[in-house]
Scaffold this motif. Structure first.
Motif, PDB file in Angstrom:
ATOM      1  N   UNK A  93      46.192  33.418  40.465  1.00 22.53           N
ATOM      2  CA  UNK A  93      45.626  33.841  39.176  1.00 22.53           C
ATOM      3  C   UNK A  93      44.203  34.351  39.360  1.00 22.53           C
ATOM      4  N   UNK A  94      43.412  33.621  40.122  1.00 20.06           N
ATOM      5  CA  UNK A  94      42.034  34.043  40.384  1.00 20.06           C
ATOM      6  C   UNK A  94      42.018  35.394  41.088  1.00 20.06           C
ATOM      7  N   UNK A  95      42.843  35.526  42.113  1.00 21.28           N
ATOM      8  CA  UNK A  95      42.885  36.772  42.882  1.00 21.28           C
ATOM      9  C   UNK A  95      43.296  37.952  42.016  1.00 21.28           C
ATOM     10  N   UNK A  96      44.319  37.764  41.206  1.00 25.19           N
ATOM     11  CA  UNK A  96      44.783  38.855  40.345  1.00 25.19           C
ATOM     12  C   UNK A  96      43.737  39.208  39.288  1.00 25.19           C
ATOM     13  N   UNK A  97      43.107  38.198  38.694  1.00 19.54           N
ATOM     14  CA  UNK A  97      42.065  38.473  37.699  1.00 19.54           C
ATOM     15  C   UNK A  97      40.904  39.219  38.332  1.00 19.54           C
ATOM     16  N   UNK A  98      40.514  38.817  39.509  1.00 20.16           N
ATOM     17  CA  UNK A  98      39.439  39.502  40.221  1.00 20.16           C
ATOM     18  C   UNK A  98      39.816  40.960  40.467  1.00 20.16           C
ATOM     19  N   UNK A  99      41.085  41.190  40.796  1.00 22.37           N
ATOM     20  CA  UNK A  99      41.567  42.542  41.069  1.00 22.37           C
ATOM     21  C   UNK A  99      41.548  43.394  39.805  1.00 22.37           C
ATOM     22  N   UNK A 100      41.824  42.792  38.651  1.00 20.74           N
ATOM     23  CA  UNK A 100      41.763  43.535  37.390  1.00 20.74           C
ATOM     24  C   UNK A 100      40.342  43.986  37.071  1.00 20.74           C
ATOM     25  N   UNK A 101      39.372  43.280  37.598  1.00 21.26           N
ATOM     26  CA  UNK A 101      37.972  43.675  37.392  1.00 21.26           C
ATOM     27  C   UNK A 101      37.560  43.599  35.933  1.00 21.26           C
ATOM     28  N   UNK A 102      36.923  44.651  35.434  1.00 22.82           N
ATOM     29  CA  UNK A 102      36.389  44.640  34.067  1.00 22.82           C
ATOM     30  C   UNK A 102      37.487  44.562  33.006  1.00 22.82           C
ATOM     31  N   UNK A 103      38.711  44.878  33.381  1.00 22.09           N
ATOM     32  CA  UNK A 103      39.821  44.744  32.426  1.00 22.09           C
ATOM     33  C   UNK A 103      40.119  43.274  32.129  1.00 22.09           C
ATOM     34  N   UNK A 104      39.551  42.382  32.934  1.00 22.44           N
ATOM     35  CA  UNK A 104      39.778  40.945  32.752  1.00 22.44           C
ATOM     36  C   UNK A 104      38.513  40.223  32.300  1.00 22.44           C
ATOM     37  N   UNK A 105      37.640  40.931  31.593  1.00 25.71           N
ATOM     38  CA  UNK A 105      36.384  40.319  31.138  1.00 25.71           C
ATOM     39  C   UNK A 105      36.610  39.078  30.288  1.00 25.71           C
ATOM     40  N   UNK A 106      37.723  39.033  29.580  1.00 24.58           N
ATOM     41  CA  UNK A 106      38.010  37.870  28.734  1.00 24.58           C
ATOM     42  C   UNK A 106      38.221  36.604  29.561  1.00 24.58           C
ATOM     43  N   UNK A 107      38.366  36.757  30.874  1.00 31.36           N
ATOM     44  CA  UNK A 107      38.577  35.597  31.752  1.00 31.36           C
ATOM     45  C   UNK A 107      37.280  34.922  32.170  1.00 31.36           C
ATOM     46  N   UNK A 108      36.133  35.513  31.860  1.00 30.54           N
ATOM     47  CA  UNK A 108      34.842  34.970  32.333  1.00 30.54           C
ATOM     48  C   UNK A 108      34.644  33.492  31.998  1.00 30.54           C
ATOM     49  N   UNK A 109      34.891  33.050  30.766  1.00 28.48           N
ATOM     50  CA  UNK A 109      34.700  31.618  30.482  1.00 28.48           C
ATOM     51  C   UNK A 109      35.629  30.731  31.313  1.00 28.48           C
TER      52      UNK A 109
END
Length: 130
Positions: A93-109
């Motif tokens: 999950x972390x790796x995929x979110x990192x790969x999405x980059x700015x498209x995954x900004x909602x994941x920051x918290x």
């Protein structure tokens, strides 16, 4: 793969046989190469990410993230994966979110909450995007 191949492919991803699921996940690029097919199977792929075998879920998540496909569906499933009790699922999950980059900004918290993860590789992956 044409229209006829989508149903068997999806069936293989959801199979009770782990080897069949892994084989199908290794050939996911075939479906992801055609945008209209992605839209048709997106909810099933999210189901695989959310509840499937961690190895298969990780492959599916990374394939979708690598192509930046369906972030509105996939990113919430990946955020949920950060809280999994399975370390492989958390890492993928972390790796995929990192790969999405700015498209995954909602994941920051959710990323910030994982900075104290017990698995060093998860902590390292989480720290990078922040």
């Amino acid at each position: 793969m044409g229209e006829i191949g989508i149903s068997p492919f999806v069936g293989a991803l959801l199979s009770t046989n782990r080897d069949i699921r892994l084989y199908a996940s290794m050939h996911l690029e075939t479906i992801l190469a055609v945008p209209k097919y992605v839209r048709r199977v997106a909810s099933i792929l999210v189901q695989v990410i959310s509840a499937g075998d961690p190895d298969v879920a990780g492959r599916v998540a990374y394939c979708l993230a690598e192509r930046k496909l369906e972030p509105s569906l996939v990113v919430p499933a990946l955020i949920a994966g950060l809280s999994s009790t399975n370390s492989e699922r958390r890492y993928s999950s972390v790796t995929a979110l990192w790969t999405y980059g700015t498209l995954a900004e909602s994941a920051a918290p959710a990323f910030r909450s994982r900075l104290t993860a017990p698995l060093p590789t998860v902590r390292e992956q989480v720290h990078t995007p922040l």
